[in-house]
Each structure stands twice: as C-alpha cells, then as structure tokens.
Design an enzyme around this catalytic site. Structure first.
Site, PDB file in Angstrom:
ATOM      1  CG  HIS A  89     -32.237  13.897 -71.256  1.00 51.29           C
ATOM      2  ND1 HIS A  89     -31.432  15.024 -71.405  1.00 51.29           N
ATOM      3  CD2 HIS A  89     -33.370  14.336 -70.670  1.00 51.29           C
ATOM      4  CE1 HIS A  89     -32.061  16.080 -70.942  1.00 51.29           C
ATOM      5  NE2 HIS A  89     -33.240  15.693 -70.476  1.00 51.29           N
ATOM      6  CG  ASP A 125     -52.706  12.745 -61.351  1.00 52.32           C
ATOM      7  OD1 ASP A 125     -53.298  13.840 -61.226  1.00 52.32           O
ATOM      8  OD2 ASP A 125     -52.470  11.980 -60.402  1.00 52.32           O
ATOM      9  CB  SER A 164     -35.737  15.451 -68.162  1.00 54.12           C
ATOM     10  OG  SER A 164     -36.312  15.759 -69.398  1.00 54.12           O
TER      11      SER A 164
END
Length: 437
Positions: free
Chosen positions: A248, A375, A390
C-alpha cells in the site's frame, strides 16, 4: 382470433428473451471482462448455455487456443460446456463472445503474461523516506510581540497536505533548512513560498512572517520532511534485485496525502514486541532498526500498491530454496493459503490463512482479496492482522498471489490483500521478461 395469436406469439417471444436473459445472467456473466494467463497455462470456465455461442479474436500477434484448438481470425463455435483459454504467445487481444454468431454478449480482454518467478519475502524491514520538499502537517498561530495571535500561513491559503518546495526561489529539502531560511529572509519583508497543493497544482503564495515574543520569525505551520516505520518485504527478483514491499502507499499521517520521494531506503529490522490487536483497536509490531547499518536497498517508487526499488543484497527466506511463479489476479481462488512474516526477532515464520473472497479486478486495485487469519499461533501472538504486517506475502499452491495490506478495525482476524500481479507490474519485471521472449 388473429389478435389472440399475436398476443400468444409475443408472449412466447418475450418468454424466450427472459429465458435467454436468465441463462446469460447465471452463465455468461460468470465470464470475466479481463483475463490474465501465464504463457503456456490455461484458464477454464463453465458455460452451461443452451444456445450457440461463437468466439472471435480481435487483432493479430498473439497465440491463443480455445478448447484445445488454435484460434485464428475466423469465428470459433463453442460446442462444449466449458471454455478453456490457453495462451501460447505473450501479448494482448480481445475475445468477442456472440450469441448465434450475431448478438454480442461479452468482450474478454486477454493478456498473456510471461512466466515471472520471484522469491517471496516476509522479512521485517525499517522504511525511511525523505520527501520532495517539506510537508505541511499542521496549522498553528504565532503569538506576536504585542501578545496578539496571528495566522500568516492560514491567511495565505496554505493547507495541511500541501508541500513547500521553495522559499524565495530557493529549494528546501528539510524542515531545518526551511526554518533557517525564514529567519534569514523574513527581515526583508514578504516571503514567497512555492507550494505543491494536494491536487498537484504548483502555486506561488506570498506570506507575511510574524516575529514572536522570543524574537524569531514564524509563519504558523507544523512541518515534516519524512517518515519512518516498520513493514514487511513482499518479494524480490534474484536476477535484477528489484523488490516490492508493503502493498500500500505511504502517506503523511495527518493529511493522508501520498509522499513524493526524494530519498528512501529499507533497512533490516528486528521485532522486539507486539501490541495485540483488538476489536476497534489495531495492533502493531514494535520494531527496531539503525539508520546507518544493515541497509537492504533503496526506495525508488511509492505507489498505491506499495514501495519499490532495488536491493543492495539479497535476503533469505528459509521456506523457499528457489523462486516461485507469480499467479495472475484472474486466477486467484478462494481457499487456504499461507503467509510469511516476522513476529519475533528477525525469524520469518509460516502461518495459515484463508482467502475468503476474491474481487476479480479488470484493472489494478488496492483491495483485491479478503484475508482471514486461521492460524491459532498467530492469532494468539498478534490477535490477527496488525500494523507492520503490511506486505506479508500470500502464497497459494506454491504461487505468489498477493500481500496483506489492511486490517478490518472491527475484526482484526480479517483484512484486505492486494494481488501480486499488480505489485509485480510496478517493478517492470513483466516488461523485461517480454523483451526476451
């Protein structure tokens, strides 16, 4: 009697139109408007349609097979209940799908990509950016020697999100130099600031500086010239050293305006702690890195799909001994996948996730998938997706499909991912591979 027959005929006609429309909606509408295929691979679509469908290719110079047969310039009639598209030559074309060979139903833009392979990342990185010019991050007043409050910058029309490029014709690269030039030039009268507005326009704005009680000239702004933070490396090309990270854009915190890069580098980071994510409160990785050591590479681009540049040296991912293919966005499927990220020290770990939803994008977009952390170990350690995660690569069936980008504030176990195809496009690796095909 004739009128009744006409009504019956019209009823049958419109009934057929309705049936065709329903079949179109439930069958033909499942065909994508855009399709990317790796050279030598194929994509299959179910088209349970009871009427004759014909496909014709627009243009030349790209090799395609439809249901095992080479598609030339002539129309191809689909006899099976499936449409199989295979790319034999790198390039782009359009497929025009028609009902009975006459009525246009859909145009599929096909892009046959070269087979690009990269190493997944997962390494924790420190990100350091210096902006082009000095960013305006806040507005304030100046208390003059007379005790009154003045707003010189605000009155001149300078806003949060603007960038100061020059003062009286002299370029400014950092906030220290800006402050120094204001003190040096202000006694001469008005200052002229060259400003890049949030919409990209360049304007010259006069400002009257005010001397405060301490005898310093001020214009009433809070400014900054860069950012620093922790993120995750997504992938890199072992031959060229080109890399992608974050997934991003990096923005200035207050204005959310994209930062134009003057200088940038990524540095090896270590994760020293975790603030666990909770509903309504995103968590974060606590990272440490040193600006003068362990530099991994430079940052050249800051885009909607992450940061990009070239590595000085290649890092290691213990889960991959060789590079893996990049899966086109149109072929990503819902289901189980893996992500790779660091939650302690510098060790990359592998975790289970689910791709719960895929948005089939015909053009690059930042939010292509919804990812859910499944998980138990990762959920216990972080609460789900957290800041600093990220860029964590998403791998499905040993192919790179994307990277984690955002977390859902009200559900930290879920968030968005960007497709790997859009990230790799930013590096130019597809263009380089085309050139040697």
């Amino acid at each position: 009697m004739i009128l009744l027959k006409r009504k019956i005929g019209l009823g049958i006609f419109f009934g057929l139109i309705l049936i065709i429309s329903l079949f179109y909606f439930f069958s033909i509408n499942t065909l994508p408007s855009s399709l990317s295929i790796i050279k030598g691979n194929e994509s299959t679509f179910n088209i349970n349609f009871p009427f004759s469908l014909h496909i014709q290719k627009s243009g030349r110079g790209i090799g395609l097979k439809i249901n095992g047969q080479v598609l030339g310039q002539k129309e191809f009639r689909i006899k099976e209940n499936q449409l199989q598209v295979k790319g034999d030559k790198v390039g782009s074309t359009s497929l025009n799908v028609r009902l009975f060979g006459i009525i246009p139903l859909r145009t599929i833009n096909v892009n046959v990509l070269p087979d690009v392979k990269v190493y997944p990342g997962g390494q924790a990185i420190g990100v350091l950016l210096r902006s082009k010019g000095v960013m305006v991050v806040g507005k304030s007043f100046v208390e003059g020697k007379d005790g009154r409050k003045y707003y010189p910058a605000v009155q001149s029309g300078i806003e949060v999100g603007d960038t100061i490029l020059k003062i009286n014709g002299i370029e400014v690269y950092d906030k220290v130099k800006l402050a120094s030039l204001i003190q040096k030039m202000a006694p001469g009268g008005k200052l002229t600031l060259e400003i890049k507005k949030k919409d990209g326009r360049i304007k010259k704005i006069p400002v009257n500086p005010v001397k405060n009680k301490q005898g310093k000239y001020m214009i009433g702004l809070y400014v900054d010239d860069g950012v620093a933070g922790v993120g995750t490396l997504t992938f890199f090309d072992p031959k060229s050293g080109e890399y992608g990270a974050l997934g991003h854009v990096i923005t200035e915190t207050n204005s959310q305006v994209k930062i134009d890069i003057r200088q940038g580098k990524i540095i090896e980071a270590r994760i020293s702690g975790i603030n666990t994510g909770k509903r309504g409160l995103p968590g974060e990785k606590l990272g440490t890195f040193f600006q003068t050591k362990q530099i991994l590479g430079e940052i050249r681009k800051n885009t909607q799909y992450g940061i990009y540049g070239k590595l000085n040296r290649l890092p290691e991912n213990p889960y991959f001994n060789e590079p893996i293919p990049v899966l086109p966005a149109s072929q990503v499927q819902e289901g189980q996948a893996k992500i790779y990220t660091v939650i302690k020290g510098g060790k990359i770990e592998e975790f289970d996730v689910s791709i719960d939803r895929v948005y089939h994008q015909s053009h690059p977009g930042a939010k292509g998938m919804i990812i859910r952390i499944t998980d138990p170990q990762l959920k216990k350690a972080t609460g789900g997706i957290i800041q600093g995660m990220s860029g964590s690569p998403i791998v499905q069936n040993n192919k790179l499909v994307g990277a984690i980008t955002h977390v859902f504030v009200n559900d930290p176990t879920r968030g968005y991912g960007v497709f790997a195809e859009w990230m790799v496009l930013q590096t130019g690796l597809y263009d380089k591979a085309r050139a040697v095909q």
